[in-house]
Design a protein around this motif. Structure first.
Motif, PDB file in Angstrom:
ATOM      1  N   CYS A   1     -71.662   9.826 -14.552  1.00 53.66           N
ATOM      2  CA  CYS A   1     -70.303   9.511 -14.335  1.00 53.66           C
ATOM      3  C   CYS A   1     -69.456  10.657 -14.040  1.00 53.66           C
TER       4      CYS A   1
ATOM      5  N   VAL B   1     -56.326   8.561  -8.643  1.00 52.23           N
ATOM      6  CA  VAL B   1     -58.309   8.896  -7.744  1.00 52.23           C
ATOM      7  C   VAL B   1     -58.690   7.793  -8.427  1.00 52.23           C
ATOM      8  N   TYR B   2     -59.230   8.364 -10.031  1.00 54.37           N
ATOM      9  CA  TYR B   2     -60.176   7.948 -10.587  1.00 54.37           C
ATOM     10  C   TYR B   2     -58.990   7.448 -12.247  1.00 54.37           C
TER      11      TYR B   2
ATOM     12  N   CYS C   1     -66.865  12.273 -11.187  1.00 53.32           N
ATOM     13  CA  CYS C   1     -65.101  11.909 -11.268  1.00 53.32           C
ATOM     14  C   CYS C   1     -63.956  10.509 -12.568  1.00 53.32           C
ATOM     15  N   HIS C   2     -65.410  10.826 -13.957  1.00 49.95           N
ATOM     16  CA  HIS C   2     -64.082  10.304 -15.048  1.00 49.95           C
ATOM     17  C   HIS C   2     -63.562  11.703 -15.674  1.00 49.95           C
TER      18      HIS C   2
ATOM     19  N   ILE D   1     -69.771  -4.129 -13.779  1.00 46.50           N
ATOM     20  CA  ILE D   1     -68.839  -3.038 -13.180  1.00 46.50           C
ATOM     21  C   ILE D   1     -69.812  -1.777 -12.969  1.00 46.50           C
ATOM     22  N   VAL D   2     -70.882  -1.257 -13.912  1.00 50.43           N
ATOM     23  CA  VAL D   2     -71.946   0.011 -13.968  1.00 50.43           C
ATOM     24  C   VAL D   2     -72.764  -0.777 -12.673  1.00 50.43           C
TER      25      VAL D   2
ATOM     26  N   LEU E   1     -67.732  -4.352 -18.529  1.00 49.20           N
ATOM     27  CA  LEU E   1     -68.129  -2.780 -18.248  1.00 49.20           C
ATOM     28  C   LEU E   1     -69.728  -3.083 -17.311  1.00 49.20           C
TER      29      LEU E   1
ATOM     30  N   TRP F   1     -60.163  -1.196 -20.654  1.00 50.24           N
ATOM     31  CA  TRP F   1     -60.964  -1.696 -19.713  1.00 50.24           C
ATOM     32  C   TRP F   1     -62.265  -1.794 -20.666  1.00 50.24           C
TER      33      TRP F   1
HETATM   34  C1  HEC Z   1     -67.819   8.240  -7.510  1.00 52.52           C
HETATM   35  C2  HEC Z   1     -67.163   8.403  -8.138  1.00 52.52           C
HETATM   36  C3  HEC Z   1     -67.332   7.355  -9.528  1.00 52.52           C
HETATM   37  C4  HEC Z   1     -68.318   7.336 -10.240  1.00 52.52           C
HETATM   38  C5  HEC Z   1     -69.786   8.633 -10.404  1.00 52.52           C
HETATM   39  C6  HEC Z   1     -68.444   6.296 -11.477  1.00 52.52           C
HETATM   40  N1  HEC Z   1     -66.686   5.935 -11.485  1.00 52.52           N
HETATM   41 FE1  HEC Z   1     -65.990   4.223 -12.503  1.00 52.52          FE
HETATM   42  N2  HEC Z   1     -64.579   4.210 -10.886  1.00 52.52           N
HETATM   43  C7  HEC Z   1     -64.637   5.424 -10.369  1.00 52.52           C
HETATM   44  C8  HEC Z   1     -63.386   4.593 -10.033  1.00 52.52           C
HETATM   45  C9  HEC Z   1     -62.762   5.092  -8.260  1.00 52.52           C
HETATM   46  C10 HEC Z   1     -63.147   3.685 -10.528  1.00 52.52           C
HETATM   47  C11 HEC Z   1     -61.766   2.395 -10.495  1.00 52.52           C
HETATM   48  C12 HEC Z   1     -62.559   1.405  -8.636  1.00 52.52           C
HETATM   49  C13 HEC Z   1     -61.400   1.649  -8.114  1.00 52.52           C
HETATM   50  O1  HEC Z   1     -59.564   1.533  -7.455  1.00 52.52           O
HETATM   51  O2  HEC Z   1     -61.238   0.108  -7.278  1.00 52.52           O
HETATM   52  C14 HEC Z   1     -63.892   2.594 -11.435  1.00 52.52           C
HETATM   53  C15 HEC Z   1     -63.966   2.573 -12.413  1.00 52.52           C
HETATM   54  C16 HEC Z   1     -64.941   2.010 -13.862  1.00 52.52           C
HETATM   55  C17 HEC Z   1     -64.329   1.451 -15.184  1.00 52.52           C
HETATM   56  C18 HEC Z   1     -62.560   0.418 -15.218  1.00 52.52           C
HETATM   57  C19 HEC Z   1     -61.985   1.096 -14.908  1.00 52.52           C
HETATM   58  C20 HEC Z   1     -61.808   1.718 -16.148  1.00 52.52           C
HETATM   59  O3  HEC Z   1     -61.048   3.684 -15.944  1.00 52.52           O
HETATM   60  O4  HEC Z   1     -61.760   1.638 -17.175  1.00 52.52           O
HETATM   61  C21 HEC Z   1     -65.267   1.929 -15.842  1.00 52.52           C
HETATM   62  C22 HEC Z   1     -65.232   1.003 -17.109  1.00 52.52           C
HETATM   63  C23 HEC Z   1     -66.184   2.981 -15.389  1.00 52.52           C
HETATM   64  N3  HEC Z   1     -65.369   3.133 -13.985  1.00 52.52           N
HETATM   65  C24 HEC Z   1     -67.433   3.270 -15.710  1.00 52.52           C
HETATM   66  C25 HEC Z   1     -67.903   4.293 -15.554  1.00 52.52           C
HETATM   67  C26 HEC Z   1     -68.952   4.164 -15.525  1.00 52.52           C
HETATM   68  C27 HEC Z   1     -69.929   4.642 -17.235  1.00 52.52           C
HETATM   69  C28 HEC Z   1     -69.809   5.667 -14.906  1.00 52.52           C
HETATM   70  C29 HEC Z   1     -71.125   6.111 -14.865  1.00 52.52           C
HETATM   71  C30 HEC Z   1     -72.368   5.288 -15.386  1.00 52.52           C
HETATM   72  C31 HEC Z   1     -68.489   5.761 -13.799  1.00 52.52           C
HETATM   73  N4  HEC Z   1     -67.949   4.689 -14.200  1.00 52.52           N
HETATM   74  C32 HEC Z   1     -68.315   6.481 -12.452  1.00 52.52           C
HETATM   75  C33 HEC Z   1     -65.422   6.047  -9.437  1.00 52.52           C
HETATM   76  C34 HEC Z   1     -66.105   6.674  -9.824  1.00 52.52           C
END
Ligand code: HEC
Length: 229
Positions: free
Chosen positions: A112, A126-127, A115-116, A146-147, A143, A135
């Protein structure tokens, strides 16, 4: 004198004393060598024995390696080693116990963080952030969903709008998903303080959403798993 020596050869005395004597000596040497060259010793087919010291050393290494494996491999359990596991954990607590925060942190770093971000702040526009996200601190099933299946399209997090896509991570095991969400919901690094997520909850949502073949939209999630649901 020289004739005498020639007749007497090989003499009992030392033939080198005379020039002729040397000549005879040379001839004889030549003959002896010719024989030696013709009749080489039979090649030996024996195995040359290992030096005892080396044998002992190899045996010692085998025993040491066996003891080492028995003592330190913990049945090759990949989750035994946890860098953050409390150093003073009781020894007989059993090697199967997994530190969910440590596993979660590792899962986060591997999946994760790109991006985050390490501090959970995401990237503006962006992220979306995980740190302080409504959330993340809301309904844990949302959550998990989403994962498992990803998220795409316009979403609103903490009053900001994002329109990007997150890839699904359904290939992670239930335990890893529970751990990573437990971590993002309660790590002091992000300042979040929500309840842990269990493996059973992940298994349940995986089951409930098995028909989902695309990334979620926020509308879908709001209906199925509302933030405060
Ligand atoms: C490729 C980049 C990327 C990766 C890797 C990624 N995310 Fe995300 N995540 C995003 C984006 C972009 C959004 C918002 C999606 C949208 O704009 O529709 C998001 C949204 C979220 C959200 C809901 C919004 C928030 O910020 O609370 C959660 C919770 C989340 N991700 C958790 C995770 C977790 C846990 C992982 C690892 C297992 C992960 N993400 C890996 C890009 C990523």
């Amino acid at each position: 004198m020289s004739d005498d020596i020639r007749k007497q050869y090989p003499p009992d005395g030392n033939p080198r004393e005379t020039f002729e004597g040397n000549r005879f000596e040379d001839a004889r040497m030549q003959r002896v060598h010719d024989q030696l060259m013709r009749e080489r010793p039979e090649p030996s087919e024996n195995f040359a024995p290992l030096p005892l010291a080396l044998t002992v050393l190899v045996m010692f290494l085998c025993v040491w390696a066996g003891l080492y494996l028995a003592k330190y491999t913990f049945e090759f359990d990949p989750f035994h080693y946890n860098e953050d596991r409390a150093a003073n954990a009781v020894a007989d607590e059993g090697p199967k116990e997994v530190d969910m925060m440590a596993l979660g942190k590792r899962t986060f770093s591997q999946n994760c963080v790109a991006c985050h971000q390490q501090d959970g702040q995401g990237q503006p526009g962006v992220y979306p952030p995980l740190a302080g996200s409504e959330w993340v601190q809301g309904n844990p099933k949302r959550l998990i969903a989403i994962v498992l299946h990803g998220l795409a399209g316009e979403v609103h997090v903490n009053g900001e709008t994002y329109n990007n896509a997150m890839t699904p991570f359904g290939r992670l095991r239930d335990q890893q998903i529970a751990a990573v969400l437990t971590y993002v919901r309660s790590t002091p690094d992000f300042g979040n303080e929500s309840d842990p997520v269990t493996e059973d909850m992940v298994a349940e949502v995986r089951d409930e959403t098995s028909d989902q073949s695309e990334q979620w939209s926020q509308d879908q999630l709001d209906e199925l798993y509302p933030i405060d649901g």
